[in-house]
Motif scaffolding. Structure first.
Motif, PDB file in Angstrom:
ATOM      1  N   LEU A 237       0.823  -1.205   0.000  1.00 13.22           N
ATOM      2  CA  LEU A 237       0.000   0.000   0.000  1.00 13.22           C
ATOM      3  C   LEU A 237       0.857   1.254   0.000  1.00 13.22           C
ATOM      4  N   HIS A 238       2.030   1.170   0.624  1.00  7.81           N
ATOM      5  CA  HIS A 238       2.927   2.318   0.709  1.00  7.81           C
ATOM      6  C   HIS A 238       4.077   2.232  -0.296  1.00  7.81           C
ATOM      7  N   ARG A 239       3.836   1.453  -1.358  1.00 11.25           N
ATOM      8  CA  ARG A 239       4.776   1.368  -2.486  1.00 11.25           C
ATOM      9  C   ARG A 239       6.165   0.896  -2.074  1.00 11.25           C
ATOM     10  N   VAL A 240       6.225  -0.051  -1.198  1.00 14.74           N
ATOM     11  CA  VAL A 240       7.488  -0.655  -0.799  1.00 14.74           C
ATOM     12  C   VAL A 240       7.453  -2.128  -1.202  1.00 14.74           C
ATOM     13  N   THR A 241       8.412  -2.543  -2.002  1.00 14.11           N
ATOM     14  CA  THR A 241       8.482  -3.927  -2.456  1.00 14.11           C
ATOM     15  C   THR A 241       9.242  -4.768  -1.435  1.00 14.11           C
ATOM     16  N   CYS A 242       8.595  -5.782  -0.909  1.00 21.31           N
ATOM     17  CA  CYS A 242       9.251  -6.691   0.031  1.00 21.31           C
ATOM     18  C   CYS A 242       9.892  -7.818  -0.788  1.00 21.31           C
ATOM     19  N   TYR A 243      11.198  -7.696  -1.049  1.00 22.32           N
ATOM     20  CA  TYR A 243      11.890  -8.666  -1.894  1.00 22.32           C
ATOM     21  C   TYR A 243      12.148  -9.983  -1.175  1.00 22.32           C
ATOM     22  N   GLN A 244      12.273  -9.938   0.118  1.00 24.45           N
ATOM     23  CA  GLN A 244      12.582 -11.156   0.849  1.00 24.45           C
ATOM     24  C   GLN A 244      11.924 -11.095   2.217  1.00 24.45           C
ATOM     25  N   LEU A 245      11.260 -12.181   2.593  1.00 26.47           N
ATOM     26  CA  LEU A 245      10.519 -12.200   3.845  1.00 26.47           C
ATOM     27  C   LEU A 245      11.005 -13.342   4.730  1.00 26.47           C
ATOM     28  N   TYR A 246      11.335 -13.006   5.980  1.00 32.69           N
ATOM     29  CA  TYR A 246      11.769 -14.001   6.955  1.00 32.69           C
ATOM     30  C   TYR A 246      10.667 -14.149   8.000  1.00 32.69           C
ATOM     31  N   SER A 247      10.325 -15.380   8.331  1.00 32.03           N
ATOM     32  CA  SER A 247       9.294 -15.616   9.336  1.00 32.03           C
ATOM     33  C   SER A 247       9.613 -16.897  10.101  1.00 32.03           C
ATOM     34  N   GLY A 248       9.586 -16.822  11.423  1.00 29.39           N
ATOM     35  CA  GLY A 248       9.850 -18.022  12.199  1.00 29.39           C
ATOM     36  C   GLY A 248      10.329 -17.711  13.598  1.00 29.39           C
ATOM     37  N   VAL A 249      10.901 -18.713  14.229  1.00 24.45           N
ATOM     38  CA  VAL A 249      11.415 -18.583  15.593  1.00 24.45           C
ATOM     39  C   VAL A 249      12.905 -18.271  15.514  1.00 24.45           C
ATOM     40  N   TYR A 250      13.267 -17.012  15.691  1.00 20.01           N
ATOM     41  CA  TYR A 250      14.666 -16.603  15.628  1.00 20.01           C
ATOM     42  C   TYR A 250      15.220 -16.295  17.025  1.00 20.01           C
ATOM     43  N   MET A 251      14.471 -15.529  17.792  1.00 17.47           N
ATOM     44  CA  MET A 251      14.895 -15.209  19.152  1.00 17.47           C
ATOM     45  C   MET A 251      13.645 -15.195  20.030  1.00 17.47           C
ATOM     46  N   THR A 252      13.560 -16.105  20.980  1.00 14.39           N
ATOM     47  CA  THR A 252      12.344 -16.243  21.776  1.00 14.39           C
ATOM     48  C   THR A 252      12.467 -15.537  23.120  1.00 14.39           C
ATOM     49  N   SER A 253      11.348 -15.459  23.804  1.00 17.64           N
ATOM     50  CA  SER A 253      11.315 -14.839  25.128  1.00 17.64           C
ATOM     51  C   SER A 253      10.537 -15.740  26.073  1.00 17.64           C
ATOM     52  N   LEU A 254      11.127 -16.884  26.399  1.00 17.27           N
ATOM     53  CA  LEU A 254      10.536 -17.824  27.350  1.00 17.27           C
ATOM     54  C   LEU A 254       9.121 -18.226  26.973  1.00 17.27           C
ATOM     55  N   GLY A 255       8.889 -18.499  25.691  1.00 15.31           N
ATOM     56  CA  GLY A 255       7.593 -18.983  25.251  1.00 15.31           C
ATOM     57  C   GLY A 255       6.506 -17.927  25.259  1.00 15.31           C
ATOM     58  N   MET A 256       6.868 -16.653  25.255  1.00 16.88           N
ATOM     59  CA  MET A 256       5.868 -15.592  25.289  1.00 16.88           C
ATOM     60  C   MET A 256       5.051 -15.572  24.007  1.00 16.88           C
ATOM     61  N   HIS A 257       3.765 -15.240  24.121  1.00 22.77           N
ATOM     62  CA  HIS A 257       2.884 -15.151  22.966  1.00 22.77           C
ATOM     63  C   HIS A 257       2.987 -13.746  22.396  1.00 22.77           C
ATOM     64  N   GLY A 258       3.840 -13.563  21.395  1.00 24.52           N
ATOM     65  CA  GLY A 258       4.039 -12.238  20.818  1.00 24.52           C
ATOM     66  C   GLY A 258       4.852 -12.309  19.553  1.00 24.52           C
ATOM     67  N   ILE A 259       5.028 -11.175  18.898  1.00 25.59           N
ATOM     68  CA  ILE A 259       5.781 -11.103  17.648  1.00 25.59           C
ATOM     69  C   ILE A 259       6.680  -9.874  17.659  1.00 25.59           C
ATOM     70  N   SER A 260       7.656  -9.875  16.749  1.00 29.80           N
ATOM     71  CA  SER A 260       8.529  -8.734  16.559  1.00 29.80           C
ATOM     72  C   SER A 260       8.679  -8.509  15.060  1.00 29.80           C
ATOM     73  N   LEU A 261       8.550  -7.268  14.625  1.00 34.51           N
ATOM     74  CA  LEU A 261       8.645  -6.944  13.200  1.00 34.51           C
ATOM     75  C   LEU A 261       9.843  -6.030  12.952  1.00 34.51           C
ATOM     76  N   SER A 262      10.592  -6.331  11.903  1.00 31.38           N
ATOM     77  CA  SER A 262      11.719  -5.477  11.509  1.00 31.38           C
ATOM     78  C   SER A 262      11.720  -5.349   9.993  1.00 31.38           C
ATOM     79  N   VAL A 263      12.129  -4.186   9.499  1.00 32.70           N
ATOM     80  CA  VAL A 263      12.221  -3.946   8.054  1.00 32.70           C
ATOM     81  C   VAL A 263      13.565  -3.294   7.772  1.00 32.70           C
TER      82      VAL A 263
END
Length: 351
Positions: free
Chosen positions: A61-87
């Motif tokens: 929507l904001h005219r930014v092409t996401c060329y590569q997307l990473y999704s998964g368990v990279y760094m956890t916080s004791l099984g907390m139910h949450g997410i972290s987003l980085s661009v």
């Protein structure tokens, strides 16, 4: 499953993407990026899929092409139910992308997905409405309250860090210190034209400068309070009544309870703030001296109560020891500190 996915999609927009400010989107450089979405250990693949889909759509929507997307368990916080987003913005030469795809033996590094759908051409640039304060006249009363809150919280930094060292990761005080210093710096430039506008700006400051779950929860609380202030007549800061304050605090706590999944009695800041709310509701006709004294007493009692409660929310619930079960919750101590700072200002006025 389809019904659950619809709920998740709606919640993702409201709690993850909607709070991203329009001016930030407008200042982002149009071009290529790599998206990185990680979960904190307790989030399902279904939920991660919904989040990733909404993130890619929002970037499109904001005219930014996401060329590569990473999704998964990279760094956890004791099984907390949450997410972290980085661009990360990619360079035209492709150097960063080459580095990201460089072979590694790190066992939990998952390669990114390169088959991300590029954005569809838009007929025009998305309209970005940049916020411009309508009034920058300083409000002496509000400035006094904010200054007292900041001073009292800064005086608690060492105590908060020590308490958090015993029940968490030892950074509660430093987290509070960071956002308080920013609040002090930006207080002269705040817009005091309405109470809802002030709460929204405070939410922006907290969202940007207060990390951890506390930052997220206070952002949610202030955003909900701002919405309620608007519904309650959108009065100026000088016209705020006890009933408006009570309605705003009630909305804030309801939002924190809904999204934070904690309840009163779980050994959190809610064990301070809910008793204060009840005092405000039950003593609406009391004089300010009596009311502020009762609220301060309720805050102190709430803090002492957390030392007797077994943590059922937050990091302390994962690392429970004999020490955590007899230690006051640092988040509750911080909440009591700012509540008592506000009470102190009104109490002195009434003398």
């Amino acid at each position: 499953a389809a019904e659950r996915q619809c709920v998740l999609r709606s919640d993702c927009r409201q709690t993850v993407l909607v709070p991203v400010r329009q001016e930030r989107a407008g200042s982002a450089v149009r071009g290529r990026c790599s998206g990185y979405s990680e979960q904190s250990g307790g989030t399902s693949e279904l939920e991660m899929g919904v989040v990733c889909r909404e993130v890619v759509k929002w970037l499109e929507l904001h005219r930014v092409t996401c060329y590569q997307l990473y999704s998964g368990v990279y760094m956890t916080s004791l099984g907390m139910h949450g997410i972290s987003l980085s661009v990360i913005r990619l360079d035209q030469e492709g150097t960063l992308l080459e580095f990201l795809n460089y072979p590694t033996s790190a066992p939990y590094w998952k390669p990114g997905c390169q088959n991300v759908k590029p954005p569809q051409p838009l007929p025009h640039e998305p309209k970005v409405v940049k916020y411009t304060p309508s009034s920058k006249q300083p409000n002496k009363r509000v400035n006094e309250i904010l200054a007292t809150i900041c001073a009292d919280l800064l005086g608690k930094v060492a105590e908060l860090d020590e308490l958090d060292r015993r029940v968490g990761d030892g950074d509660c005080g430093s987290t509070v210190e960071g956002v308080v210093k920013q609040l002090r710096k930006r207080a002269p430039d705040l817009d005091y034209s309405s109470f809802s506008s002030l709460l929204t700006q405070l939410s922006d400051i907290v969202e940007e400068h207060m990390g951890g779950s506390s930052g997220a929860l206070y952002t949610i609380a202030l955003t909900a309070a701002a919405a309620q202030a608007k519904l309650s007549g959108d009065v100026t800061c000088d016209e705020v009544s006890l009933s408006v304050l009570t309605e705003c605090l009630e909305s804030a706590l309801s939002a924190v309870t809904r999204y934070g999944k904690a309840q009163e009695g779980d050994c959190t800041m809610l064990d301070v703030l809910y008793p204060v709310l009840r005092i405000m509701q039950l003593n609406s006709s009391a004089d300010m001296t009596t009311l502020t004294a009762l609220c301060s007493q309720a805050a102190d009692t709430g803090v002492m109560k957390t030392a007797t409660l077994k943590p059922r929310a937050g990091r302390a619930s994962y690392i429970r020891t004999e020490e955590t079960d007899t230690c006051s919750d640092p988040g509750a101590v911080a909440a009591a500190t700012w509540v008592k700072a506000v009470c102190k200002c009104f109490y002195l006025d009434d003398l």
